[in-house]
Motif scaffolding. Sequence first.
Motif, short mmCIF file in Angstrom:
data_model
loop_
_atom_site.label_atom_id
_atom_site.label_comp_id
_atom_site.label_asym_id
_atom_site.label_seq_id
_atom_site.Cartn_x
_atom_site.Cartn_y
_atom_site.Cartn_z
N ALA A 79 44.71 44.06 16.70
CA ALA A 79 43.38 44.54 16.33
C ALA A 79 42.74 45.30 17.48
O ALA A 79 42.06 46.32 17.27
CB ALA A 79 42.50 43.37 15.91
N ALA A 80 42.95 44.82 18.72
CA ALA A 80 42.41 45.54 19.88
C ALA A 80 43.06 46.92 20.00
O ALA A 80 42.38 47.92 20.28
CB ALA A 80 42.67 44.72 21.15
N ALA A 81 44.38 46.99 19.77
CA ALA A 81 45.06 48.29 19.80
C ALA A 81 44.53 49.19 18.71
O ALA A 81 44.32 50.40 18.92
CB ALA A 81 46.56 48.07 19.62
N ASP A 82 44.26 48.62 17.54
CA ASP A 82 43.70 49.37 16.42
C ASP A 82 42.33 49.96 16.79
O ASP A 82 42.03 51.11 16.49
CB ASP A 82 43.56 48.44 15.21
N SER A 83 41.50 49.16 17.44
CA SER A 83 40.17 49.60 17.83
C SER A 83 40.23 50.69 18.90
O SER A 83 39.44 51.64 18.88
CB SER A 83 39.35 48.41 18.33
N SER B 255 41.21 41.23 9.14
CA SER B 255 39.92 41.93 9.02
C SER B 255 38.89 41.34 9.98
O SER B 255 38.08 42.06 10.56
CB SER B 255 39.41 41.84 7.58
N VAL B 256 38.94 40.01 10.17
CA VAL B 256 38.02 39.35 11.10
C VAL B 256 38.39 39.72 12.55
O VAL B 256 37.52 40.00 13.38
CB VAL B 256 38.04 37.82 10.90
N SER B 257 39.69 39.73 12.83
CA SER B 257 40.15 40.10 14.18
C SER B 257 39.71 41.51 14.53
O SER B 257 39.25 41.78 15.65
CB SER B 257 41.67 39.99 14.27
N ARG B 258 39.83 42.42 13.59
CA ARG B 258 39.46 43.80 13.88
C ARG B 258 37.95 43.95 14.07
O ARG B 258 37.50 44.70 14.93
CB ARG B 258 39.93 44.74 12.76
N MET B 259 37.18 43.22 13.27
CA MET B 259 35.73 43.26 13.43
C MET B 259 35.34 42.77 14.83
O MET B 259 34.52 43.37 15.52
CB MET B 259 35.05 42.42 12.37
N MET B 260 35.97 41.66 15.26
CA MET B 260 35.68 41.12 16.59
C MET B 260 36.09 42.09 17.69
O MET B 260 35.37 42.28 18.67
CB MET B 260 36.41 39.78 16.77
N SER B 261 37.24 42.73 17.52
CA SER B 261 37.70 43.66 18.55
C SER B 261 36.80 44.88 18.63
O SER B 261 36.53 45.40 19.73
CB SER B 261 39.15 44.09 18.26
#
Length: 343
Positions: free
Chosen positions: A176-180, A138-144
């Motif tokens: 997470a970057a791919a998710d974003s 969740s933190v990785s996705r927020m950062m991305s």
Amino acid sequence: MSRKTAQRKHDLTADSAQKELVKLIQSFSYGHHLHTVFSDFVEMSALAISNSADRAQFEAREKRYLEIAGKYKREEVERFPQMLGLLIESFEQRVGVIRKETAVGLPVSGGLTDVLGETYMMLGLGNDRAGQFFTPYSVSRMMSMMLIGDVGAEVERRGFLRVHEPACGAGGMVIAAADSILAAGHNFQQVMHATCIDIDPCCVHMTYVQLSLLHIPATIVHGNALSMEVWGTWYTPAHILGGWTFKLRRRLEADLLRATVAAEREPEVEQAGTSPAWSEGPVLAETEPSDLTVLEREPLQVATPTSTASRDAMSLADLFEQSLSSGARERTVFDTIDQLTLF
């Protein structure tokens, strides 16, 4: 994240396949250390995937696969492909949720996750003394989401995004970057390339397996981002099948050409004492070099850049790719054809 916290998160968020994967790993505990089992599982999975696509390293990696399998009884070896199947099923379930959201016109809510990283921490396999803690997804996705920027503009300007991760862990930040990127309405399998580096071979294998299953073009380096040492490289099937070695080389050559021309023009600007018209916009905005111009440049200018401008234009990922190719013979069209015979 402590083991208890990881356990609570796992109980709340893990899908059925991920829970079965954990149970299967734990079934080895009677005769093997869990860290050894997990490390062997991700390495054997990485070797199997690599040997389906990367012919250049086939023999050495097939030998390593048989060496690991020799440590276990036959019935134990049979569990490893079952574990890989459960990992694939976990990703398929998550991708299925994304497809449903896309089909009905809903915004993508972040269906991907760092399955192996979460499993690793939940089993208590992190090395606390070495400061090894995986960032919660969740933190990785927020950062991305904060850092990814305008994907469309970058893709329009340079063709694709590059993601650099010098301490990749299990690859959660890249996922997470791919998710974003997917949430922004773009196919990360086509507009993103990742270069991931880690000193821990288990982390390298985890990253390689997860990015391969998500079909993310990536180069995963077993090396040290500080000392620039390299001990091994892993190319995902998406990288090999998509011809990303050529795409990255062409982009680097174009970047170096821009930097060199800009450096040569700076003295002229200082001597004239006036600002030219092109200084108000992107460098070479109207004189973008053609593919033909780029390809006609000598490879030596890319492999051993000597000017300050050229060095400045090279990223950490470029420097690692340079170290990987230095001393090796150039790949020919026959190597490429031989590689594609597998498909």
